[in-house]
Design an enzyme around this catalytic site. Structure first.
Site, PDB file in Angstrom:
ATOM      1  N   ASP A  99       0.761  -1.224   0.026  1.00 34.04           N
ATOM      2  CA  ASP A  99       0.140   0.055   0.021  1.00 34.04           C
ATOM      3  C   ASP A  99       0.994   1.124   0.080  1.00 34.04           C
ATOM      4  O   ASP A  99       1.705   1.365   0.676  1.00 34.04           O
ATOM      5  CB  ASP A  99      -0.941  -0.034   1.432  1.00 34.04           C
ATOM      6  CG  ASP A  99      -2.257   0.725   0.838  1.00 34.04           C
ATOM      7  OD1 ASP A  99      -2.340   1.804   0.365  1.00 34.04           O
ATOM      8  OD2 ASP A  99      -3.184  -0.390   1.353  1.00 34.04           O
ATOM      9  N   ASP A 200      -2.900   4.590  -2.636  1.00 30.64           N
ATOM     10  CA  ASP A 200      -3.824   5.189  -1.681  1.00 30.64           C
ATOM     11  C   ASP A 200      -4.428   6.648  -2.005  1.00 30.64           C
ATOM     12  O   ASP A 200      -3.318   7.324  -2.277  1.00 30.64           O
ATOM     13  CB  ASP A 200      -3.603   5.230  -0.226  1.00 30.64           C
ATOM     14  CG  ASP A 200      -4.324   5.487   1.024  1.00 30.64           C
ATOM     15  OD1 ASP A 200      -5.451   4.728   1.113  1.00 30.64           O
ATOM     16  OD2 ASP A 200      -4.448   6.673   1.683  1.00 30.64           O
ATOM     17  N   GLU A 253      -6.205   4.097  -5.994  1.00 29.75           N
ATOM     18  CA  GLU A 253      -7.647   4.195  -5.499  1.00 29.75           C
ATOM     19  C   GLU A 253      -7.909   5.623  -5.884  1.00 29.75           C
ATOM     20  O   GLU A 253      -7.430   6.598  -5.482  1.00 29.75           O
ATOM     21  CB  GLU A 253      -7.476   4.167  -3.984  1.00 29.75           C
ATOM     22  CG  GLU A 253      -8.714   3.940  -3.126  1.00 29.75           C
ATOM     23  CD  GLU A 253      -8.987   4.687  -1.861  1.00 29.75           C
ATOM     24  OE1 GLU A 253      -9.756   4.401  -0.889  1.00 29.75           O
ATOM     25  OE2 GLU A 253      -8.089   5.323  -1.412  1.00 29.75           O
ATOM     26  N   HIS A 325     -11.142  -3.049   2.796  1.00 27.58           N
ATOM     27  CA  HIS A 325     -11.252  -2.623   4.352  1.00 27.58           C
ATOM     28  C   HIS A 325     -11.869  -1.549   4.611  1.00 27.58           C
ATOM     29  O   HIS A 325     -12.257  -1.223   5.793  1.00 27.58           O
ATOM     30  CB  HIS A 325      -9.895  -2.596   4.701  1.00 27.58           C
ATOM     31  CG  HIS A 325      -9.158  -1.304   4.061  1.00 27.58           C
ATOM     32  ND1 HIS A 325      -9.054  -1.280   2.552  1.00 27.58           N
ATOM     33  CD2 HIS A 325      -8.697  -0.360   4.492  1.00 27.58           C
ATOM     34  CE1 HIS A 325      -8.297  -0.244   2.336  1.00 27.58           C
ATOM     35  NE2 HIS A 325      -8.337   0.580   3.433  1.00 27.58           N
ATOM     36  N   ASP A 326     -12.490  -0.545   3.406  1.00 25.71           N
ATOM     37  CA  ASP A 326     -13.343   0.331   3.742  1.00 25.71           C
ATOM     38  C   ASP A 326     -14.855   0.041   3.577  1.00 25.71           C
ATOM     39  O   ASP A 326     -15.549   1.161   3.895  1.00 25.71           O
ATOM     40  CB  ASP A 326     -12.878   1.568   2.820  1.00 25.71           C
ATOM     41  CG  ASP A 326     -11.522   2.403   3.184  1.00 25.71           C
ATOM     42  OD1 ASP A 326     -11.157   2.231   4.234  1.00 25.71           O
ATOM     43  OD2 ASP A 326     -10.968   2.531   2.086  1.00 25.71           O
TER      44      ASP A 326
HETATM   45  O1  TEU Z   1      -9.474   5.723   1.754  1.00 17.17           O
HETATM   46  C1  TEU Z   1      -9.741   6.812   1.086  1.00 17.17           C
HETATM   47  C2  TEU Z   1     -11.341   7.233   0.992  1.00 17.17           C
HETATM   48  O2  TEU Z   1     -11.602   7.621   0.043  1.00 17.17           O
HETATM   49  C3  TEU Z   1     -11.895   6.889   2.246  1.00 17.17           C
HETATM   50  O3  TEU Z   1     -11.975   8.057   3.050  1.00 17.17           O
HETATM   51  C4  TEU Z   1     -13.336   6.496   1.892  1.00 17.17           C
HETATM   52  O4  TEU Z   1     -14.113   7.551   1.391  1.00 17.17           O
HETATM   53  C5  TEU Z   1     -13.955   6.009   3.223  1.00 17.17           C
HETATM   54  O5  TEU Z   1     -13.031   4.979   3.926  1.00 17.17           O
HETATM   55  C6  TEU Z   1     -15.197   5.612   2.967  1.00 17.17           C
HETATM   56  O6  TEU Z   1     -15.530   5.082   4.321  1.00 17.17           O
HETATM   57  C7  TEU Z   1      -8.348   5.531   1.922  1.00 17.17           C
HETATM   58  C8  TEU Z   1      -8.029   4.149   2.689  1.00 17.17           C
HETATM   59  O7  TEU Z   1      -8.491   2.946   1.828  1.00 17.17           O
HETATM   60  C9  TEU Z   1      -8.460   4.274   4.015  1.00 17.17           C
HETATM   61  O8  TEU Z   1      -8.587   3.322   4.587  1.00 17.17           O
HETATM   62  C10 TEU Z   1      -7.804   5.394   4.690  1.00 17.17           C
HETATM   63  O9  TEU Z   1      -8.479   5.666   5.871  1.00 17.17           O
HETATM   64  C11 TEU Z   1      -7.697   6.742   3.814  1.00 17.17           C
HETATM   65  O10 TEU Z   1      -7.703   6.489   2.554  1.00 17.17           O
HETATM   66  C12 TEU Z   1      -6.833   7.974   4.282  1.00 17.17           C
HETATM   67  O11 TEU Z   1      -5.342   7.184   4.116  1.00 17.17           O
END
Ligand code: TEU
Length: 555
Positions: A99, A200, A253, A325-326
């Site tokens: 990542d 990310d 992403e 994971h989100d």
């Molecule tokens: O996620 C980016 C992102 O767009 C998230 O804020 C998303 O909108 C949110 O998680 C939805 O609930 C990335 C990573 O995948 C995330 O885990 C991190 O917290 C974030 O970037 C900051 O690095």
């Protein structure tokens, strides 16, 4: 450097390391734990792992806040453990992508510690510092996690930008020194032998330097930093000076990204990224792409989202995912069932998604049909995002019951509960109480049980992955949605020359007699995969049981 484009043949498994496997009984997953499960992954059939951050970090956002990009967070293990893991993966034909989190660092990164010391510190310009407007921040930009995107620092009487938490200050990509440092990080890992990066929030790096206030409904200012003015220049430069020298892959992403943006990021000869994640299909059950604003699910909208990318991403290559994971877990989502028809739902969703054109991404636990966390109160939820959003929604005076429902539904911890390896007290994840509550359903949803049960989701995933590998049509065939308007059935075809694969999914809990059109004669087709036994294809109807999926092939 010759690029083999291996990512087009990859099946990628995402590991969220703190929740995967604990080897030393501290309740926290680690790298030796991952090593102990590599044979499991090999058996599953995946040939690449995306590892969420394992770098040194204060863990304000579970490692997406990095304080040292070239070291390992001690609870995860040592650099020797990492090297061994990479070697053991490669030995098994499994590649590793890391990542890459370079929109922001941790506020405890030495660069930021220096930067905040004084206005003339050599690291001041590594971050984005601005004078406030009186007592107010420099502009009205808001954070992805709710609240303002600026943090006041008394020492120098200025504000720093942080689009995520206050512990995640945004790097200043206008500064060439920042760009050079990132190149060093990429080289460090690529020279170790890692095979690429999941990048990310990569489309947020470039900020419009006028720093004008925004009028967006949500995430104010986002049009100044989503796909910002110099983003393509920055990525092109990283690619040509580092990435292009390795046979590696990158997946970006990229939230709020159109097909045209995708072409710019990952189109032919663009030399930026290999592919991107788009979030159109994970936004069909909410308003404006904001998961807290829940909306009734309609299958036609899901199909529209998939069709858009399958038809439209012509020069690029799609990423295929329904979990990470989100996101909350997929079973129980998209009108499916996490109870009575959990197994059928999980198999159907995976088949529907992974037989499209692109590279599949499986999120840990998805292959055994893990469900959302069973949290009894908000105190059991750890994720920083959930708690800041809670505060924001309270300020908006939304009804309490709505807030509660929305938080339990949307919390990222739903996908972060410990991996369920067996039915023991801590699900075989650990011998001690884990950092996040184990789901009670570990008693019947676990890997041990899934390995024994011939009809398990896990065994179906193995078949599905194997099927993909043996059918070049899935990589190359032309995608066609055969009935976009149908409210319950998703039927698409993958075709090349005279060969055709048809994937038919019932997104309802009812048995449906699906009427075939005149040109859909599947009499001579064979059933290659299904989550039920004994489906009979009539010349004019296909009977689909609840959440049934059937994959047909004409040869
Ligand atoms: O996620 C980016 C992102 O767009 C998230 O804020 C998303 O909108 C949110 O998680 C939805 O609930 C990335 C990573 O995948 C995330 O885990 C991190 O917290 C974030 O970037 C900051 O690095």
């Amino acid at each position: 450097m010759k690029h083999t484009n291996w990512y087009k043949d990859a099946v990628i498994y995402q590991i969220y390391p703190r929740s995967f496997k604990d080897s030393n009984g501290d309740g926290f997953g680690d790298i030796p734990g991952i090593i102990s499960k590599l044979d499991y992954l090999k058996e599953l059939g995946v040939n690449c792992v995306w590892l969420s951050p394992v770098y040194n970090s204060p863990q304000a956002d579970n490692g997406y806040d990095i304080s040292d990009y070239c070291s390992i967070y001690p609870p995860f293990g040592t650099m020797d453990d990492f090297d061994l893991m990479l070697k053991e993966m490669h030995k098994r034909g499994i590649r590793l992508i890391m990542d890459l989190v370079v929109n922001h660092t941790s506020s405890e990164h030495p660069w930021f510690i220096e930067s905040r010391k004084s206005k003339d510190n050599p690291y001041r310009d590594f971050y984005i510092w601005k004078k406030g407007k009186g007592k107010n921040p420099p502009n009205n930009w808001t954070s992805f996690f709710g609240g303002k995107a600026w943090e006041y620092d008394e020492l120098t009487d200025e504000w720093y930008l942080r689009i995520f938490t206050k512990e995640q200050p945004d790097l200043n990509w206008e500064n060439p020194k920042v760009r050079e440092e990132v190149k060093k990080i990429l080289k460090f890992w690529l020279d170790k032998g890692v095979d690429g990066f999941r990048c990310d929030v990569i489309n947020l790096l470039s900020k419009d330097q006028s720093f004008k206030s925004g009028h967006e409904l949500l995430v104010k200012g986002s049009s100044s930093f989503v796909n910002g003015p110099r983003i393509h220049e920055f990525l092109n430069n990283l690619n040509l000076s580092v990435l292009d020298n390795y046979d590696c892959m990158t997946v970006g992403e990229t939230c709020f990204t159109t097909l045209e943006d995708a072409r710019m990021y990952a189109g032919k000869d663009r030399h930026e990224l290999n592919m991107i994640f788009n979030f159109d299909h994970t936004s069909v059950d909410n308003y404006l792409g904001v998961k807290w604003l829940m909306r009734k699910f309609k299958l036609v909208n899901l199909k529209k989202a998939f069709d858009k990318w399958q038809y439209g991403n012509k020069e690029g290559w799609n990423s295929l995912f329904i979990e990470n994971h989100d996101q909350r877990r997929s079973v129980g989502r998209f009108n499916t069932s996490s109870t009575t028809y959990r197994k059928e739902s999980s198999k159907m969703l995976a088949t529907m998604c992974y037989l499209q054109k692109g590279t599949p991404f499986i999120y840990q636990g998805q292959e055994i049909g893990m469900t959302n966390g069973d949290f009894a109160s908000l105190d059991e939820i750890q994720d920083t995002e959930t708690h800041t959003i809670n505060e924001t929604m309270k300020k908006m005076h939304l009804p309490k019951s709505y807030i509660k429902k929305s938080l339990y539904n949307g919390t990222r911890d739903n996908a972060r509960t410990p991996m369920q390896w067996d039915d023991s007290k801590y699900a075989g994840f650990s011998t001690k109480i884990p950092w996040l509550k184990v789901n009670e359903n570990k008693s019947f949803i676990n890997v041990k049980e899934s390995l024994i049960d011939e009809n398990s989701i896990l065994n179906y995933f193995k078949k599905l992955i194997e099927f993909r590998k043996n059918e070049p049509l899935i990589k190359d065939g032309v995608y066609l949605d055969l009935d976009p308007k149908n409210k319950n059935v998703y039927i698409y075809s993958r075709k090349k020359d005279n060969e055709e694969i048809v994937c038919i999914s019932n997104f309802s809990d009812r048995t449906i007699k699906y009427k075939l059109k005149k040109n859909q004669n599947y009499k001579d087709y064979q059933i290659k995969l299904s989550n039920y036994q004994n489906n009979e294809i009539d010349s004019s109807f296909i009977t689909l049981k609840p959440y049934e999926v059937v994959v047909l092939k004409n040869k």
